[in-house]
Structures are given as structure tokens and as C-alpha cells.
Motif scaffolding. Sequence first.
Motif, mmCIF file in Angstrom:
data_model
loop_
_atom_site.group_PDB
_atom_site.id
_atom_site.type_symbol
_atom_site.label_atom_id
_atom_site.label_comp_id
_atom_site.label_asym_id
_atom_site.label_seq_id
_atom_site.Cartn_x
_atom_site.Cartn_y
_atom_site.Cartn_z
ATOM 1 N N HIS A 112 0.685 -1.121 0.479
ATOM 2 C CA HIS A 112 0.107 0.281 0.366
ATOM 3 C C HIS A 112 1.475 1.108 -0.029
ATOM 4 O O HIS A 112 1.712 1.612 1.197
ATOM 5 C CB HIS A 112 -0.807 -0.028 1.406
ATOM 6 C CG HIS A 112 -1.341 1.018 1.865
ATOM 7 N ND1 HIS A 112 -2.461 2.267 0.655
ATOM 8 C CD2 HIS A 112 -2.083 1.785 2.537
ATOM 9 C CE1 HIS A 112 -2.809 2.874 1.300
ATOM 10 N NE2 HIS A 112 -2.684 2.870 2.084
ATOM 11 N N LEU A 113 1.094 1.872 -1.260
ATOM 12 C CA LEU A 113 1.410 3.064 -1.225
ATOM 13 C C LEU A 113 1.049 4.225 -1.621
ATOM 14 O O LEU A 113 1.321 5.584 -2.137
ATOM 15 C CB LEU A 113 3.262 2.505 -2.391
ATOM 16 C CG LEU A 113 4.071 2.207 -2.036
ATOM 17 C CD1 LEU A 113 3.716 0.447 -2.103
ATOM 18 C CD2 LEU A 113 4.974 2.015 -2.277
ATOM 19 N N ALA A 114 -0.676 4.271 -2.003
ATOM 20 C CA ALA A 114 -0.832 4.676 -2.519
ATOM 21 C C ALA A 114 -1.665 6.317 -1.697
ATOM 22 O O ALA A 114 -2.043 6.241 -0.804
ATOM 23 C CB ALA A 114 -3.028 4.493 -3.065
ATOM 24 N N ALA A 115 -1.601 7.348 -2.369
ATOM 25 C CA ALA A 115 -0.801 9.081 -0.752
ATOM 26 C C ALA A 115 -1.005 9.823 -1.923
ATOM 27 O O ALA A 115 -0.579 10.324 -2.919
ATOM 28 C CB ALA A 115 0.026 8.414 -0.285
ATOM 29 N N GLN A 116 -1.649 10.941 -1.585
ATOM 30 C CA GLN A 116 -1.008 11.846 -2.046
ATOM 31 C C GLN A 116 0.051 12.723 -0.944
ATOM 32 O O GLN A 116 -0.100 12.326 0.216
ATOM 33 C CB GLN A 116 -2.277 13.667 -1.141
ATOM 34 C CG GLN A 116 -2.074 14.557 -1.767
ATOM 35 C CD GLN A 116 -0.793 15.471 -1.869
ATOM 36 O OE1 GLN A 116 0.057 15.709 -2.817
ATOM 37 N NE2 GLN A 116 -1.110 16.525 -0.096
ATOM 38 N N ALA A 117 0.612 12.809 -1.880
ATOM 39 C CA ALA A 117 2.500 12.515 -0.781
ATOM 40 C C ALA A 117 3.320 13.762 -1.176
ATOM 41 O O ALA A 117 4.098 13.993 -0.972
ATOM 42 C CB ALA A 117 3.916 11.544 -1.759
#
Length: 300
Positions: A28-33
Motif C-alpha cells: 500500500h503506497l497510494a497517497a497524496q504525497a
Amino acid sequence: ITSSTLDIKNFKKLQKKILTFKPDYIFHLAAQALVKKSYNRPLLTWESNTLGTINLLETLRNYKKKCTVIIITSDKAYKNLEIKRGYNENDILAGTDPYSASKSCADIATQSYIECFFKYSPVRIAIARAGNVIGGGDWSKDRFIVDCFKSWVKNKPVLIRSPNATRPWQHVLEALNGYLKLAIKLNNNKKLNGQIFNFGPDKKNNYKVIDILKLIKKHWKDISWKIKKDNKLKETILLKLNSSKAKKNLGWRNVLTINQTLELIIDWYKNYYFTNSKANNSIINLTNKQIEFYQRKIIK
């Protein structure tokens, strides 16, 4: 590889995709980064980073199949104490800006779900907190390395906000290697379920922004920069991670020196900008060669 794109904020679509696909592993790497974007779009940041993570965990809560899950949060999830020893996995989580805070909350939410729902589940979950990753192919806005190359290919000086900010610089392949090692170990050892691991470079790879610029200049003479501070944007000046746990329990370590890391990045962007990379697939070939180079380094 079967690929599909969806919005992690949409619980129903995410749930349907996972339950239909039935994965053995989830990273899980999904993000507003982006920190700066989090100031402009705080609601989006919180929905993506915190609620998006909860959507994934809620989907997995009733998952009956064995699945190994690596939740990647951030080194910025730690409370900013500007400590020199480096944050370890037991330090306080309390980010202040919307990005950091949303990542702290995603991390805490994951720990809560593990404690309440995943102790005896076929789903095994571990948390990874990585240091500042850099590498070819990053096109995000307001990213230091990206801004540098976008300016330099136009023969313009890059604008630097925080020249004295210290970061745990590491090539993105170093962090990915850590995530893969953690997933393999977690899949084979249920005692790692619920554990947290830092993935950051050795202390010698903690450099100031201005130091990184000077190192790059050794490989690319015709570059320049200007200091333009943004007082509205609060950023951590000193950020270090203690990765002793990952080294001891996973056999993970950084294998690239800072010069090797920068050489890989410079080669990538120069190839992209100064060759007809799209026509002859040279950028794809270079990317594969860099991955192969890294694989040889970790096998030694």
C-alpha cells in the motif's frame, strides 16, 4: 501484469477490486504525497492518506484468504523533535503539516486495526516507514531533485527553499528492496505480524540540501541555484531514521553510496532529456540496466 486504476477513497470500488482479484500480497503506497500540496488541498490529503488506508484495512478485515500486506507510511509521521540520534520505531507519531499528520493517523489507524482485527487473521500486516527516496522517473511537483533537473535542462537556476535541511537520502530501489524483504519475511514468519520497520540510510548518507547540490555539480558542471525561502511552508530541518531493526531482523541495508545514487539519477534524467528516449526506448533500457546494477549490488 494485469493493471487497473481506481481511487482509493472509493471504498466500494476498492473492496470489489480486492475481493475479485484475491491478492496474495498487497503493497500500500497510494497517497497524496506532497507536503506543499497538502497545504493547498488538506481535505484531499486526509481523505487519501488516512481514510484511503482505512478503506483498505476495512476491506481486509473480513478477508478469508492468506495475504501479506505492507503498509507504507512515512518518516515524516514522527513527531518533529529534530533529534540527532535518528527516530526509531517506538518514537512518538505526531506530524504537524497536513501530509505528515495524515500519515501519522494512517499509521496509528493501521496499528489499531492490527491490534483489534488481525492478530488471528490469515491476513498479516507490517508497517514500513521509509526515508527520503529519490530516483529517475519522479515527476512530482515541488520535489527537490525533480525541480533541479527541470530547471537545469532549461539552463535556469533552481530555486531552493531550505538549503540547510538534512534528509535521509536514499535511492528508491533501496526502499523497494526493504519492502520486498519485509514482505518475504512476514509471509514466512507470523511473529512479524503487526511489527514496524524503518528503512533509511546510514548516518553518513544524511546530507543537507546544499551538500547534495554540491555533489551533483561535480558530475554536472553547468548548474546553478538560488535560495528562496518560503516562510508559509513549515518543513522539518533535521530528519533522521534509525534502521537498526531492519538490518538485524531483515538483513536489509543501503548498498549504494550517495555518489552512486546521484550518478544513477543524473544518468537517468540526462538520458531522458538529451536523447530521443521516447522513440528508441532508451529510457526503458536504462531503467532496466539500473535495476540490474542494483540487483548485482545486493547479491554481493
